[in-house]
Design an enzyme around this catalytic site. Structure first.
Site, PDB file in Angstrom:
ATOM      1  N   GLU A 114       0.851  -1.199   0.000  1.00  0.00           N
ATOM      2  CA  GLU A 114       0.000   0.000   0.000  1.00  0.00           C
ATOM      3  C   GLU A 114       0.884   1.245   0.000  1.00  0.00           C
ATOM      4  O   GLU A 114       2.108   1.156   0.149  1.00  0.00           O
ATOM      5  CB  GLU A 114      -0.944  -0.021   1.219  1.00  0.00           C
ATOM      6  N   HIS A 230      -9.233   9.378   2.683  1.00  0.00           N
ATOM      7  CA  HIS A 230      -8.815   8.238   1.860  1.00  0.00           C
ATOM      8  C   HIS A 230      -9.062   8.632   0.412  1.00  0.00           C
ATOM      9  O   HIS A 230     -10.145   9.128   0.073  1.00  0.00           O
ATOM     10  CB  HIS A 230      -9.621   6.993   2.233  1.00  0.00           C
ATOM     11  N   ARG A 276      -1.136   8.881   1.294  1.00  0.00           N
ATOM     12  CA  ARG A 276      -2.532   9.258   1.044  1.00  0.00           C
ATOM     13  C   ARG A 276      -2.796  10.745   0.911  1.00  0.00           C
ATOM     14  O   ARG A 276      -3.655  11.169   0.156  1.00  0.00           O
ATOM     15  CB  ARG A 276      -3.374   8.787   2.211  1.00  0.00           C
ATOM     16  N   HIS A 337     -11.494   9.670   6.439  1.00  0.00           N
ATOM     17  CA  HIS A 337     -11.234   8.254   6.692  1.00  0.00           C
ATOM     18  C   HIS A 337     -10.645   7.989   8.071  1.00  0.00           C
ATOM     19  O   HIS A 337     -10.978   6.991   8.704  1.00  0.00           O
ATOM     20  CB  HIS A 337     -10.265   7.760   5.615  1.00  0.00           C
ATOM     21  N   ARG A 372      -1.135   9.302   8.703  1.00  0.00           N
ATOM     22  CA  ARG A 372      -0.985   7.870   8.990  1.00  0.00           C
ATOM     23  C   ARG A 372      -0.678   7.097   7.713  1.00  0.00           C
ATOM     24  O   ARG A 372      -1.342   7.273   6.685  1.00  0.00           O
ATOM     25  CB  ARG A 372      -2.275   7.323   9.591  1.00  0.00           C
TER      26      ARG A 372
HETATM   27  P1  FAD Z   1     -13.364   1.237  16.199  1.00  0.00           P
HETATM   28  O1  FAD Z   1     -13.063  -0.012  15.481  1.00  0.00           O
HETATM   29  O2  FAD Z   1     -13.893   2.376  15.466  1.00  0.00           O
HETATM   30  O3  FAD Z   1     -14.294   0.910  17.410  1.00  0.00           O
HETATM   31  C1  FAD Z   1     -14.847   1.927  18.216  1.00  0.00           C
HETATM   32  C2  FAD Z   1     -15.812   1.292  19.171  1.00  0.00           C
HETATM   33  O4  FAD Z   1     -16.226   2.231  20.136  1.00  0.00           O
HETATM   34  C3  FAD Z   1     -17.094   0.799  18.516  1.00  0.00           C
HETATM   35  O5  FAD Z   1     -17.431  -0.407  19.132  1.00  0.00           O
HETATM   36  C4  FAD Z   1     -18.104   1.881  18.878  1.00  0.00           C
HETATM   37  O6  FAD Z   1     -19.420   1.431  18.888  1.00  0.00           O
HETATM   38  C5  FAD Z   1     -17.630   2.225  20.265  1.00  0.00           C
HETATM   39  N1  FAD Z   1     -18.016   3.543  20.763  1.00  0.00           N
HETATM   40  C6  FAD Z   1     -17.767   4.752  20.229  1.00  0.00           C
HETATM   41  N2  FAD Z   1     -18.249   5.727  21.017  1.00  0.00           N
HETATM   42  C7  FAD Z   1     -18.805   5.112  22.094  1.00  0.00           C
HETATM   43  C8  FAD Z   1     -19.478   5.562  23.248  1.00  0.00           C
HETATM   44  N3  FAD Z   1     -19.703   6.871  23.479  1.00  0.00           N
HETATM   45  N4  FAD Z   1     -19.927   4.653  24.136  1.00  0.00           N
HETATM   46  C9  FAD Z   1     -19.768   3.322  23.908  1.00  0.00           C
HETATM   47  N5  FAD Z   1     -19.134   2.834  22.836  1.00  0.00           N
HETATM   48  C10 FAD Z   1     -18.662   3.722  21.935  1.00  0.00           C
HETATM   49  N6  FAD Z   1      -6.817   0.422   9.192  1.00  0.00           N
HETATM   50  C11 FAD Z   1      -5.850  -0.462   8.929  1.00  0.00           C
HETATM   51  O7  FAD Z   1      -4.855  -0.530   9.654  1.00  0.00           O
HETATM   52  N7  FAD Z   1      -5.982  -1.307   7.853  1.00  0.00           N
HETATM   53  C12 FAD Z   1      -7.048  -1.298   7.022  1.00  0.00           C
HETATM   54  O8  FAD Z   1      -7.135  -2.067   6.096  1.00  0.00           O
HETATM   55  C13 FAD Z   1      -8.074  -0.346   7.274  1.00  0.00           C
HETATM   56  N8  FAD Z   1      -9.147  -0.257   6.462  1.00  0.00           N
HETATM   57  C14 FAD Z   1     -10.168   0.572   6.803  1.00  0.00           C
HETATM   58  C15 FAD Z   1     -11.327   0.589   6.021  1.00  0.00           C
HETATM   59  C16 FAD Z   1     -12.405   1.344   6.409  1.00  0.00           C
HETATM   60  C17 FAD Z   1     -13.654   1.366   5.566  1.00  0.00           C
HETATM   61  C18 FAD Z   1     -12.335   2.130   7.592  1.00  0.00           C
HETATM   62  C19 FAD Z   1     -13.511   2.953   8.046  1.00  0.00           C
HETATM   63  C20 FAD Z   1     -11.166   2.161   8.341  1.00  0.00           C
HETATM   64  C21 FAD Z   1     -10.081   1.387   7.963  1.00  0.00           C
HETATM   65  N9  FAD Z   1      -8.909   1.380   8.703  1.00  0.00           N
HETATM   66  C22 FAD Z   1      -7.914   0.492   8.407  1.00  0.00           C
HETATM   67  C23 FAD Z   1      -8.799   2.147   9.939  1.00  0.00           C
HETATM   68  C24 FAD Z   1      -9.077   1.197  11.117  1.00  0.00           C
HETATM   69  O9  FAD Z   1     -10.079   0.278  10.747  1.00  0.00           O
HETATM   70  C25 FAD Z   1      -9.517   1.924  12.345  1.00  0.00           C
HETATM   71  O10 FAD Z   1      -8.652   3.000  12.617  1.00  0.00           O
HETATM   72  C26 FAD Z   1      -9.487   0.978  13.539  1.00  0.00           C
HETATM   73  O11 FAD Z   1     -10.262  -0.157  13.260  1.00  0.00           O
HETATM   74  C27 FAD Z   1      -9.999   1.667  14.772  1.00  0.00           C
HETATM   75  O12 FAD Z   1     -10.166   0.706  15.762  1.00  0.00           O
HETATM   76  P2  FAD Z   1     -10.610   1.146  17.210  1.00  0.00           P
HETATM   77  O13 FAD Z   1     -10.704  -0.071  18.019  1.00  0.00           O
HETATM   78  O14 FAD Z   1      -9.763   2.253  17.676  1.00  0.00           O
HETATM   79  O15 FAD Z   1     -12.049   1.800  16.972  1.00  0.00           O
HETATM   80  C1  SIN Z   2      -7.518   0.439   2.656  1.00  0.00           C
HETATM   81  O1  SIN Z   2      -7.741  -0.764   2.568  1.00  0.00           O
HETATM   82  O2  SIN Z   2      -7.288   1.188   1.715  1.00  0.00           O
HETATM   83  C2  SIN Z   2      -7.537   1.056   4.015  1.00  0.00           C
HETATM   84  C3  SIN Z   2      -6.247   0.849   4.660  1.00  0.00           C
HETATM   85  C4  SIN Z   2      -6.076   1.765   5.831  1.00  0.00           C
HETATM   86  O3  SIN Z   2      -6.883   2.671   6.050  1.00  0.00           O
HETATM   87  O4  SIN Z   2      -5.095   1.595   6.539  1.00  0.00           O
END
Ligand code: FAD
Ligand code: SIN
Length: 522
Positions: A114, A230, A276, A337, A372
C-alpha cells in the site's frame, strides 16, 4: 444504578477487544459498546495490517516509511515501539483465531503493498481483514467469563474525582436511563471522528465520542488538525461510505481522469503509491481542474480471476452498483477516513488523567504524526491495547468510592428532534466545505464563527433537555469539529494532511499541536 468493575472498556473495535482479552486473565472487565459488539470501523477494514513479516523487509525500513509519511511529526519512540512489536501483535492475532490469506504455492502469508510502504508488508484476510479480526476477537471475548458486555450502551461522560478517573456515566439506549459505572481503570477505545465530515468511509458511530469525553474531563489532545482523507471511496449516490481499498493500487490499479488519462505522475514520482495526503490532494486538484465530481480507479487490465480472488468484497459491492471492476473503471472520490490526532498518551496508553487510558484511533500515541501510513492503524490498536493492559495490571487503583448518580432533575424531555437533525447535517457540511482537503485562513475563520453558534445552541439544549443517544453523539461531534477547526487555525504551515493555501510551506520546526480546556478559549 451503580455497577462496579475492575476495568471499564468503552468501545469494542480492535483496540477494545484486544485490551479486554489481555486483561481478563487477572481482572474483571466490562466492555460497553454503543451498538453491537462488532459495529465498529474495525469491522469495515479492508486492506490489512502492516508488519515486518517478509525476510527481505526490516523494522528499520517500516520505521523509516512511517516517519516519512508522518512528515516530520511522528514521535520516533512511539514509531519504534509500535513497529518493533508488530510481529508479536500479528502472532497474537493468529493465536487468537484470526485467519489471514496465504499464498497458493508456498503456504506463507500473502503480503500486499500500500501507499508509502517500500515493501510488501500488509498481511490481510482477502479484502475484508477487519471483519475477520473483529469476528474472531468478538467470538473469543464472548466465551470469556471474566468479561461482561453491555451492548447498546453509550458513554456520556467520564467521572473524575480529585483528578482521577473513577468510571463513567453510561446511557442505556433501550431503557433510556443513565447508569453510573465505577472502575479502577477506564479505557477509551471509541475509535475516530471522521463522521464530522459529510463524506466519509466510516460507519455512523465514528462521532469522536472518546475524544470529546476526554476533552471535557480535562485531557490533553494532540494533532487534531490532521484528518486523513482516503483517496478512493466509491462515487455513487447510494454507495454510502464504501471504500475501495488502497490494496487495489498496491496491486497495480491506476487513477484516471474523465478523459481516461492517468494523472498521478504529474503530481508525484511515486504515482498511485504516494502517501494518502498526496494522492487525495492530487485527485482534488484534478477534479477541480477538469470540473468533474470524481475520478476513476482502473484495475481492469489485470487478470479477471486474480481480481475476483483478491478483492471479492469490492468486486461484489461494485457489481451491485453496476460496475464490473474486471472490465470497468470504478468512479471514486476522496472521503474522510481517519483521525490522526486524539487523546495524547504515553506508550502504555496512559493519558494525563490518572486511571484513564486511550487506545486505538481515539488516541494520539505519536505513531502517525501528520499523516498515517496505510494499515498502521490496526497494528497500533493491537500493540497499544496490549501495552495498556500490562500497565493496568501493574497499577490498578482498587479503591472503591461512592459515585454520584446522574442528575436529570433540571431537564425536561425534548418534544422534537429537529435541533439534532439540523445541526448534525449543518456541522458535517460545514466541515466538508470549509475544513476539507485544502484549507484557507478565510474558510477556517468562517468555519470558526459558524461552529461557535452551533456549539452554543447544542450546549443550551443540553442544559435544558433530557439526553438521547442521537443528542449525545451530536454534542460530541460538534465539540470535536470545533477542536479540529481551532487546531487547524493554529497551524501556520502545510504539513502532512493539513494543507492550507495561505501557508503552503513546511515550517523548519515540526511541533505537534496540543490543546486542552486549559489552553483553549471555549
Ligand atoms: P473502532 O473499530 O472504530 O471501534 C470503536 C468502538 O467504540 C465501537 O465499538 C463503537 O461502537 C464504540 N463507541 C464509540 N463511542 C462510544 C461511546 N460513546 N460509548 C460506547 N461505545 C462507543 N486500518 C488499517 O490498519 N488497515 C485497514 O485495512 C483499514 N481499512 C479501513 C477501512 C475502512 C472502511 C475504515 C472505516 C477504516 C479502515 N482502517 C484500516 C482504519 C481502522 O479500521 C480503524 O482505525 C481501527 O479499526 C480503529 O479501531 P478502534 O478499536 O480504535 O475503533
Ligand atoms: C484500505 O484498505 O485502503 C484502508 C487501509 C487503511 O486505512 O489503513
Amino acid at each position: 444504578m451503580l455497577i462496579q468493575t475492575d476495568v471499564l472498556i468503552i468501545g469494542s473495535g480492535a483496540a477494545g477487544l484486544t485490551a479486554a482479552l489481555e486483561l481478563a486473565d487477572k481482572l474483571n472487565v466490562l466492555i460497553i459498546s454503543k451498538e453491537t459488539l462488532v459495529d465498529s470501523s474495525t469491522w469495515y477494514a479492508q486492506g490489512g495490517i502492516a508488519a515486518v513479516l517478509a525476510e527481505e523487509d526490516t523494522t528499520e525500513s517500516h520505521i523509516k516509511d512511517t516517519l516519512i509519511a508522518g512528515d516530520g511529526l511522528c514521535d520516533e519512540k512511539a514509531v519504534r515501539f509500535c513497529i518493533e512489536n508488530g510481529k508479536s501483535a500479528i502472532d497474537w492475532l493468529i493465536n487468537s483465531g484470526v485467519t489471514f490469506t496465504k499464498n497458493d504455492a508456498t503456504d506463507d502469508f500473502h503480503l500486499t503493498q500500500e501507499g508509502g510502504h517500500s515493501h510488501r508488508r500488509i498481511i490481510h484476510a482477502a479484502d475484508a481483514t477487519g471483519k475477520e479480526v473483529s469476528d474472531s476477537l468478538a467470538a473469543k471475548v464472548l466465551k470469556n467469563k471474566k468479561i461482561k458486555i453491555l451492548e447498546n450502551h453509550l458513554a456520556v461522560d467520564l467521572i473524575i474525582k480529585e483528578k482521577k478517573c473513577r468510571g463513567a456515566y453510561v446511557f442505556d439506549k433501550k431503557k433510556e436511563k443513565v447508569l453510573s459505572i465505577s472502575a479502577g481503570a477506564t479505557v477509551l477505545a471509541t475509535g475516530g471522528a471522521s463522521k464530522v465530515y459529510l463524506y466519509t468511509s466510516n460507519p455512523d458511530g465514528a462521532s469522536g465520542d472518546g475524544i470529546a469525553l476526554a476533552w471535557r474531563a480535562g485531557c490533553e489532545l494532540s494533532n487534531m488538525e490532521f484528518n486523513q482523507f482516503h483517496p478512493t471511496c466509491l462515487y455513487h449516490p447510494d454507495a454510502k461510505s464504501f471504500l475501495i481499498s488502497e490494496a487495489l493500487r498496491g496491486e497495480g490499479a491506476k487513477l484516471k481522469n474523465y478523459k481516461g488519462n492517468q494523472f498521478m505522475e504529474r503530481y508525484d514520482s511515486r504515482k498511485e503509491l504516494a502517501p494518502r495526503d498526496i494522492v487525495s490532494r492530487s485527485i482534488d486538484a484534478e477534479m477541480k481542474k477538469t470540473g468533474n465530481d470524481n475520478v476513476f480507479l482502473d484495475i481492469s487490465h489485470k487478470d479477471t480471476d486474480e481480481i475476483k480472488k483478491a478483492f471479492p468484497t469490492i468486486f461484489k459491492k461494485c457489481l451491485e452498483f453496476g460496475f464490473d471492476i474486471t472490465k470497468d473503471p470504478i468512479p471514486v472520490v476522496p472521503a474522510a477516513h481517519y483521525t490522526c490526532g486524539g487523546v495524547k498518551t504515553d506508550l502504555d496508553g496512559q493519558t494525563n488523567i490518572k486511571n484513564l487510558y486511550a487506545i486505538g484511533e481515539t488516541s494520539c500515541t505519536g505513531l502517525h504524526g501528520a499523516n498515517r501510513m496505510a494499515s498502521n492503524s490496526l497494528l497500533e490498536c493491537v500493540v497499544f491495547a496490549k501495552s495498556s493492559a500490562r500497565s493496568i495490571k501493574l497499577n490498578l487503583d482498587s479503591k472503591i468510592i461512592d459515585l454520584p448518580d446522574w442528575d436529570s432533575s433540571k431537564v425536561i424531555r425534548a418534544g422534537e428532534n429537529i435541533v439534532i437533525a439540523h445541526n448534525w447535517d449543518a456541522t458535517r457540511r460545514l466541515m466538508w466545505d470549509y475544513v476539507g482537503v485544502v484549507r484557507s485562513n478565510n474558510r477556517l475563520e468562517m468555519a470558526k464563527e459558524k461552529i461557535k453558534l452551533i456549539f452554543e445552541e447544542v450546549e443550551n439544549f443540553y442544559k435544558n433537555f433530557e439526553i438521547s443517544s442521537d443528542f449525545i453523539e451530536l454534542r460530541n461531534l460538534v465539540l470535536v469539529a470545533r477542536i479540529i477547526i481551532e487546531s487547524a487555525i493554529k497551524r501556520k504551515e502545510s504539513r502532512g494532511l493539513h494543507y492550507t493555501v495561505d501557508y503552503p510551506e513546511l515550517s523548519e520546526q515540526a511541533i505537534p499541536s496540543s490543546l486542552s480546556k486549559d489552553n483553549m478559549e471555549f
